[in-house]
Design a protein around this motif. Structure first.
Motif, PDB file in Angstrom:
ATOM      1  N   ALA A 173       6.934   3.317  -6.552  1.00  0.00           N
ATOM      2  CA  ALA A 173       6.171   4.295  -5.910  1.00  0.00           C
ATOM      3  C   ALA A 173       6.840   5.664  -5.891  1.00  0.00           C
ATOM      4  CB  ALA A 173       5.992   3.900  -4.304  1.00  0.00           C
ATOM      5  N   ARG A 174       5.840   6.537  -6.472  1.00  0.00           N
ATOM      6  CA  ARG A 174       6.400   7.848  -6.840  1.00  0.00           C
ATOM      7  C   ARG A 174       5.709   8.692  -5.746  1.00  0.00           C
ATOM      8  NH1 ARG A 174       5.704   9.471 -12.089  1.00  0.00           N
ATOM      9  NH2 ARG A 174       7.295   8.468 -13.540  1.00  0.00           N
ATOM     10  N   PRO A 175       6.159  10.198  -5.921  1.00  0.00           N
ATOM     11  CA  PRO A 175       5.557  11.020  -4.761  1.00  0.00           C
ATOM     12  C   PRO A 175       4.006  10.975  -4.600  1.00  0.00           C
ATOM     13  CG  PRO A 175       7.126  12.168  -5.805  1.00  0.00           C
ATOM     14  CD  PRO A 175       6.876  10.755  -6.427  1.00  0.00           C
ATOM     15  N   GLY A 176       3.446  10.938  -3.375  1.00  0.00           N
ATOM     16  CA  GLY A 176       1.906  10.748  -3.154  1.00  0.00           C
ATOM     17  C   GLY A 176       1.627   9.396  -2.986  1.00  0.00           C
ATOM     18  N   GLU A 177       2.415   8.507  -3.521  1.00  0.00           N
ATOM     19  CA  GLU A 177       1.825   7.062  -3.563  1.00  0.00           C
ATOM     20  C   GLU A 177       2.187   6.378  -2.306  1.00  0.00           C
ATOM     21  OE1 GLU A 177       1.429   5.861  -8.058  1.00  0.00           O
ATOM     22  OE2 GLU A 177       3.339   5.730  -7.418  1.00  0.00           O
ATOM     23  N   ASP A 220      -7.888  -7.701   3.052  1.00  0.00           N
ATOM     24  CA  ASP A 220      -8.056  -8.410   1.573  1.00  0.00           C
ATOM     25  C   ASP A 220      -8.077  -7.319   0.587  1.00  0.00           C
ATOM     26  OD1 ASP A 220      -8.506 -10.744   0.065  1.00  0.00           O
ATOM     27  OD2 ASP A 220     -10.503  -9.558  -0.570  1.00  0.00           O
ATOM     28  N   PHE A 221      -8.456  -6.197   0.758  1.00  0.00           N
ATOM     29  CA  PHE A 221      -8.312  -5.017  -0.202  1.00  0.00           C
ATOM     30  C   PHE A 221      -7.094  -4.734  -0.349  1.00  0.00           C
ATOM     31  CE2 PHE A 221     -12.595  -3.027   0.550  1.00  0.00           C
ATOM     32  CZ  PHE A 221     -13.348  -3.876  -0.459  1.00  0.00           C
ATOM     33  N   ALA A 222      -6.166  -4.435   1.072  1.00  0.00           N
ATOM     34  CA  ALA A 222      -4.552  -4.276   0.781  1.00  0.00           C
ATOM     35  C   ALA A 222      -4.021  -5.086  -0.035  1.00  0.00           C
ATOM     36  CB  ALA A 222      -4.300  -4.106   2.267  1.00  0.00           C
ATOM     37  N   ARG A 223      -4.214  -6.573   0.039  1.00  0.00           N
ATOM     38  CA  ARG A 223      -3.457  -7.370  -0.543  1.00  0.00           C
ATOM     39  C   ARG A 223      -3.928  -7.351  -2.092  1.00  0.00           C
ATOM     40  NH1 ARG A 223      -5.191 -11.335  -2.614  1.00  0.00           N
ATOM     41  NH2 ARG A 223      -7.339 -11.530  -1.393  1.00  0.00           N
ATOM     42  N   GLN A 224      -5.123  -7.010  -2.236  1.00  0.00           N
ATOM     43  CA  GLN A 224      -5.538  -7.042  -3.616  1.00  0.00           C
ATOM     44  C   GLN A 224      -4.708  -5.602  -4.340  1.00  0.00           C
ATOM     45  OE1 GLN A 224      -9.371  -7.399  -5.624  1.00  0.00           O
ATOM     46  NE2 GLN A 224     -10.158  -8.052  -3.559  1.00  0.00           N
ATOM     47  N   VAL A 225      -4.494  -4.772  -3.558  1.00  0.00           N
ATOM     48  CA  VAL A 225      -3.787  -3.491  -4.049  1.00  0.00           C
ATOM     49  C   VAL A 225      -2.467  -3.916  -4.603  1.00  0.00           C
ATOM     50  CG1 VAL A 225      -3.052  -1.345  -3.663  1.00  0.00           C
ATOM     51  CG2 VAL A 225      -5.353  -1.843  -3.005  1.00  0.00           C
ATOM     52  N   ARG A 265     -11.402   1.935  -3.588  1.00  0.00           N
ATOM     53  CA  ARG A 265     -11.384   2.705  -4.873  1.00  0.00           C
ATOM     54  C   ARG A 265     -10.137   2.469  -5.551  1.00  0.00           C
ATOM     55  NH1 ARG A 265      -8.773   6.543  -5.660  1.00  0.00           N
ATOM     56  NH2 ARG A 265      -8.138   7.022  -3.274  1.00  0.00           N
ATOM     57  N   GLN A 266      -8.998   2.346  -4.830  1.00  0.00           N
ATOM     58  CA  GLN A 266      -7.786   2.042  -5.611  1.00  0.00           C
ATOM     59  C   GLN A 266      -7.878   0.575  -6.173  1.00  0.00           C
ATOM     60  OE1 GLN A 266      -3.756   2.162  -4.118  1.00  0.00           O
ATOM     61  NE2 GLN A 266      -4.556   3.351  -2.373  1.00  0.00           N
ATOM     62  N   VAL A 267      -8.499  -0.416  -5.660  1.00  0.00           N
ATOM     63  CA  VAL A 267      -8.754  -1.805  -6.361  1.00  0.00           C
ATOM     64  C   VAL A 267      -9.523  -1.594  -7.606  1.00  0.00           C
ATOM     65  CG1 VAL A 267     -10.048  -3.995  -6.133  1.00  0.00           C
ATOM     66  CG2 VAL A 267      -8.596  -3.075  -4.273  1.00  0.00           C
ATOM     67  N   MET A 268     -10.387  -0.707  -7.626  1.00  0.00           N
ATOM     68  CA  MET A 268     -11.385  -0.493  -8.954  1.00  0.00           C
ATOM     69  C   MET A 268     -10.524   0.237 -10.003  1.00  0.00           C
ATOM     70  SD  MET A 268     -15.079   0.016  -7.660  1.00  0.00           S
ATOM     71  CE  MET A 268     -15.688  -1.010  -9.476  1.00  0.00           C
ATOM     72  N   GLU A 269      -9.820   1.260  -9.542  1.00  0.00           N
ATOM     73  CA  GLU A 269      -8.782   2.015 -10.448  1.00  0.00           C
ATOM     74  C   GLU A 269      -7.591   1.175 -11.057  1.00  0.00           C
ATOM     75  OE1 GLU A 269      -6.909   5.398  -8.564  1.00  0.00           O
ATOM     76  OE2 GLU A 269      -8.852   6.231  -8.492  1.00  0.00           O
ATOM     77  N   LEU A 270      -7.283   0.241 -10.247  1.00  0.00           N
ATOM     78  CA  LEU A 270      -6.014  -0.684 -10.611  1.00  0.00           C
ATOM     79  C   LEU A 270      -6.529  -1.825 -11.469  1.00  0.00           C
ATOM     80  CD1 LEU A 270      -4.054  -1.029  -7.483  1.00  0.00           C
ATOM     81  CD2 LEU A 270      -3.061  -0.117  -9.595  1.00  0.00           C
TER      82      LEU A 270
END
Lengths: 186, 186
Positions: free
Chosen positions: A51-55, B104-109, A107-112
DNA sequence: CGCTTCATTGACACACATCAATGACAGTGG
DNA sequence: CCACTGTCATTGATGTGTGTCAATGAAGCG
């Protein structure tokens, strides 16, 4: 977030939490780098995330009783700590905050997933082009490069040298045009 | 989910939704494969994700007005459609449901971040070992292989041939032991 | 029994990683 | 103001690990 976090300083190598610890909440990196590692029975360690700054990291700890990995500061670091109980209470009560957090996770799930799919492209040239297309702004042709090229190389899984070479090659073929902090697809 | 979805059949190549369409909700693949693709100004297409049976996609559409990519059936497919309005209403009213979804989202992330970090390991041998450590069960040494080896190869970003070779090599070096549907670290 | 898919192993080539060298540039300190 | 230092961007040379093509056996299946 409507939450007021507590701030914590960590020396290089210091442990923020360890596997099996009762979950205290999730964190956001302010400065430095935090490594999330898991140790196998063989003693072999696996880096899950840096994890980097902001994450944000350890979000899933909100929904689990104990941590499932260790968090160590790589360098001298500062992290913001969001307590589990307060965060959960907010999820229960504050409709706006809850949707914000859920939407942010979605949104993060889709980005990842996009980032992961990008890695399936073997060719450096094609992978870079795909990334540029995905990152293109409103006109669909201009990409703003925020930060260093070597960081871009890391995010798309290339060594800096290969990225430089590929950029030079694409420009020579007039597939892209490079400006100051921008790349334009042609 | 307490929602009853509508079921939709798709022929191979059929489009489920396109960029710019008003969001109708999110989906779960029942059968077949759905490709999420984005088209750049140059006409170049980028695959963002390939959803397989049991996987959810277009979750973020709950929080956006229009879709930002196209969804096409790769093969003949069946998808369950969860309407946006109902899903959002459920998130507003049903505390358990929204906690479930957020969890579920958190786990997926976290899973996706782990998968992405894994891809940064260049060596097939080290990447495979890291994956096995991360996937090890309660004893930290036994990994259950669900599904085909070629699917495992795809999830860790290797070609099937390289995976077979690496497994054989690790077994010859007694670093792992292979059983029926299991791999044990030694 | 063909037919298909998976698992496996072999041979080979090439793209990418790696090591190395250089120039540009910013920051620092004497 | 100028050496000094460090980092980034860039390009060159080289080697190797991985992808790719190919062939075979085994297993499931209609």
């Amino acid at each position: 977030m409507g939450l007021k976090p507590t701030i914590r300083q960590l020396a290089a190598g210091e442990t923020l939490f360890a596997t099996g610890d009762a979950t205290r909440g999730f964190f956001v990196v302010r400065k430095g780098q935090i490594r999330l590692v898991r140790f196998g029975a063989s003693g072999r360690e696996t880096v899950l995330f840096v994890a980097r700054p902001g994450e944000r990291f350890a979000e899933a700890s909100l929904f689990a009783g104990t941590y499932h990995c260790d968090a160590q500061a790589v360098t001298e670091s500062t992290v913001a700590c969001f307590p589990k109980t307060e965060a959960l209470a907010m999820l229960q009560n504050d409709a706006d905050a809850r949707l914000d957090l859920t939407a942010d996770f979605a949104r993060q799930v889709m980005e990842l997933r996009s980032a992961l799919t990008l890695r399936d492209i073997r060719s450096a040239r094609e992978r870079l082009l795909a990334h540029l297309v995905a990152q293109a702004g409103a006109d669909g042709r201009t990409v703003a490069i925020k930060g260093l090229l070597k960081d871009l190389a890391a995010t798309i899984g290339l060594t800096p040298e290969v990225l430089y070479r590929t950029l030079a090659q694409l420009e020579a073929q007039r597939a892209i045009q490079r400006g100051d902090g921008t790349i334009t697809l042609t």
